[in-house]
Design a protein around this motif. Structure first.
Motif, PDB file in Angstrom:
ATOM      1  N   ILE A 178       0.923  -1.039   0.088  1.00 36.13           N
ATOM      2  CA  ILE A 178       0.059   0.048   0.003  1.00 36.13           C
ATOM      3  C   ILE A 178       0.820   1.228   0.075  1.00 36.13           C
ATOM      4  CG2 ILE A 178      -1.546   1.286   1.346  1.00 36.13           C
ATOM      5  CD1 ILE A 178      -2.881  -1.342   2.200  1.00 36.13           C
ATOM      6  N   VAL A 179       1.991   1.285   0.846  1.00 40.66           N
ATOM      7  CA  VAL A 179       2.873   2.423   0.752  1.00 40.66           C
ATOM      8  C   VAL A 179       3.529   2.775  -0.509  1.00 40.66           C
ATOM      9  CG1 VAL A 179       4.895   3.517   1.841  1.00 40.66           C
ATOM     10  CG2 VAL A 179       3.034   2.227   3.260  1.00 40.66           C
TER      11      VAL A 179
ATOM     12  N   ASP B 178      -9.838   5.320  -2.154  1.00 45.50           N
ATOM     13  CA  ASP B 178      -9.498   4.223  -3.181  1.00 45.50           C
ATOM     14  C   ASP B 178      -8.925   2.972  -2.882  1.00 45.50           C
ATOM     15  OD1 ASP B 178     -11.683   5.362  -4.644  1.00 45.50           O
ATOM     16  OD2 ASP B 178     -10.184   6.303  -6.285  1.00 45.50           O
ATOM     17  N   LEU B 179      -7.702   3.234  -2.368  1.00 48.03           N
ATOM     18  CA  LEU B 179      -6.724   2.478  -2.082  1.00 48.03           C
ATOM     19  C   LEU B 179      -7.071   1.664  -0.637  1.00 48.03           C
ATOM     20  CD1 LEU B 179      -3.071   3.905  -2.582  1.00 48.03           C
ATOM     21  CD2 LEU B 179      -4.042   1.710  -3.704  1.00 48.03           C
ATOM     22  N   ALA B 180      -7.848   2.194   0.376  1.00 45.90           N
ATOM     23  CA  ALA B 180      -8.515   1.702   1.510  1.00 45.90           C
ATOM     24  C   ALA B 180      -9.608   0.878   1.158  1.00 45.90           C
ATOM     25  CB  ALA B 180      -8.718   2.858   2.390  1.00 45.90           C
ATOM     26  N   LYS B 181     -10.150   1.120   0.072  1.00 48.34           N
ATOM     27  CA  LYS B 181     -11.341   0.386  -0.365  1.00 48.34           C
ATOM     28  C   LYS B 181     -10.949  -1.038  -0.891  1.00 48.34           C
ATOM     29  CE  LYS B 181     -15.022   3.520  -1.139  1.00 48.34           C
ATOM     30  NZ  LYS B 181     -15.977   4.318  -2.240  1.00 48.34           N
ATOM     31  N   GLN B 182      -9.954  -0.710  -1.693  1.00 52.97           N
ATOM     32  CA  GLN B 182      -9.287  -1.893  -2.448  1.00 52.97           C
ATOM     33  C   GLN B 182      -8.761  -2.968  -1.341  1.00 52.97           C
ATOM     34  OE1 GLN B 182      -6.676  -0.469  -5.175  1.00 52.97           O
ATOM     35  NE2 GLN B 182      -8.234   0.934  -6.135  1.00 52.97           N
ATOM     36  N   HIS B 183      -8.370  -2.532  -0.326  1.00 59.35           N
ATOM     37  CA  HIS B 183      -7.503  -3.228   0.583  1.00 59.35           C
ATOM     38  C   HIS B 183      -8.133  -3.372   2.209  1.00 59.35           C
ATOM     39  CE1 HIS B 183      -4.265  -1.886  -2.138  1.00 59.35           C
ATOM     40  NE2 HIS B 183      -3.757  -3.067  -2.014  1.00 59.35           N
TER      41      HIS B 183
ATOM     42  N   MET C 289      -3.876   7.110   7.087  1.00 57.12           N
ATOM     43  CA  MET C 289      -5.333   7.375   6.650  1.00 57.12           C
ATOM     44  C   MET C 289      -5.853   6.466   5.807  1.00 57.12           C
ATOM     45  SD  MET C 289      -7.732   9.714   6.606  1.00 57.12           S
ATOM     46  CE  MET C 289      -7.244  11.348   6.605  1.00 57.12           C
ATOM     47  N   VAL C 290      -4.916   5.624   5.313  1.00 56.30           N
ATOM     48  CA  VAL C 290      -5.559   4.437   4.678  1.00 56.30           C
ATOM     49  C   VAL C 290      -6.097   3.318   5.970  1.00 56.30           C
ATOM     50  CG1 VAL C 290      -4.936   2.146   3.729  1.00 56.30           C
ATOM     51  CG2 VAL C 290      -4.307   4.287   2.453  1.00 56.30           C
TER      52      VAL C 290
ATOM     53  N   PHE D 262     -14.327   1.584   7.045  1.00 57.28           N
ATOM     54  CA  PHE D 262     -15.026   0.737   6.101  1.00 57.28           C
ATOM     55  C   PHE D 262     -15.632  -0.664   6.631  1.00 57.28           C
ATOM     56  CE2 PHE D 262     -12.412   2.960   2.581  1.00 57.28           C
ATOM     57  CZ  PHE D 262     -13.662   3.778   2.303  1.00 57.28           C
ATOM     58  N   ARG D 263     -14.560  -1.163   7.371  1.00 55.79           N
ATOM     59  CA  ARG D 263     -14.913  -2.560   8.007  1.00 55.79           C
ATOM     60  C   ARG D 263     -16.156  -2.402   8.994  1.00 55.79           C
ATOM     61  NH1 ARG D 263      -9.887  -5.703   7.284  1.00 55.79           N
ATOM     62  NH2 ARG D 263     -10.094  -7.050   9.122  1.00 55.79           N
TER      63      ARG D 263
END
Length: 228
Positions: A7-8, A43-48, A69-70, A77-78
């Motif tokens: 992610i980073v 978007d990255l947070a949603k994907q992961h 922030m992710v 999201f969870r």
């Protein structure tokens, strides 16, 4: 490479100097900006969002603002899902155990309502709110009042009023700003309870927070409570 490291790496690919300078101008706390737009971060947070909670801890403990922030976004999201009480407790415990890294207002606002508030909604013991509200740490105090947003949204105002009572005259604007929001939302659920609180404690609040708190009341009441 771990999921947190991936992610980073993805964040680095999207970083720009322009965005880094923009974030740096508003950023407080211990993290440093890579320079990634918030839309990309979310978007990255949603994907992961299904990565292991150990990986989320790795993100929260990253030196990079966007990685943290992710992390808080994945928790949020969870927490939006249908979860068991034990699963909610696990998310809340991870948030609390890593609160030393949750040191800007936007990290708190991203996760505290659903992660802490959603967990507390089904609990009778909500003493963690008072513990946070009495903390020497600004953002633990902000977490205390911001977590009550979710309780108020579900029709439970007592904790919001109790924590607002502890924090109404807090020295930090990042705390009193959330007190104002909590009281504004209380006024939607129980107008008379909010008015009673504001008549009793409104003079203790900073003006910006008080203006927020009265913003959904009718004009004569706003004028009265603002002292016009």
């Amino acid at each position: 490479m771990s999921a947190a490291e991936e992610i980073v790496a993805a964040l680095r690919e999207h970083a720009t100097d322009t965005e880094r300078e923009k974030i740096s101008r508003r950023l407080r706390g211990s993290s440093r900006p890579l320079g990634v737009r918030m839309g990309t971060v979310f978007d990255l947070a949603k994907q992961h969002r299904d990565i292991g909670l150990g990986e989320v801890t790795g993100l929260l403990r990253s030196p990079w603002y966007e990685a943290r922030m992710v992390g808080v976004s994945i928790l949020d999201f969870r927490a939006r899902r249908q979860l068991t009480d034990d699963q909610r407790a696990e998310l809340a415990r991870l948030y609390l155990d890593n609160h030393d890294t949750i040191d800007t207002w936007d990290f708190v606002d991203r996760a505290a309502p659903r992660v802490l508030g959603g967990w507390l909604l089904t609990r009778t013991d909500r003493s963690v709110l008072e513990t946070l509200a009495r903390s020497a740490d600004t953002y633990e105090r902000r977490s205390a009042i911001t977590a009550t947003f979710w309780l108020v949204r579900n029709g439970e105002i007592a904790d919001a009023l109790a924590i607002a009572g502890l924090l109404a005259d807090d020295a930090e604007v990042d705390v009193t700003a959330s007190v104002g929001v909590a009281l504004r939302e209380v006024s939607v659920q129980d107008r008379e309870a909010a008015i009673a609180f504001l008549r009793r404690r409104g003079s203790d609040m900073p003006r910006p927070a008080l203006r927020t708190a009265v913003s959904k009341l009718d004009e004569p009441l706003r004028s009265e409570l603002l002292g016009h």
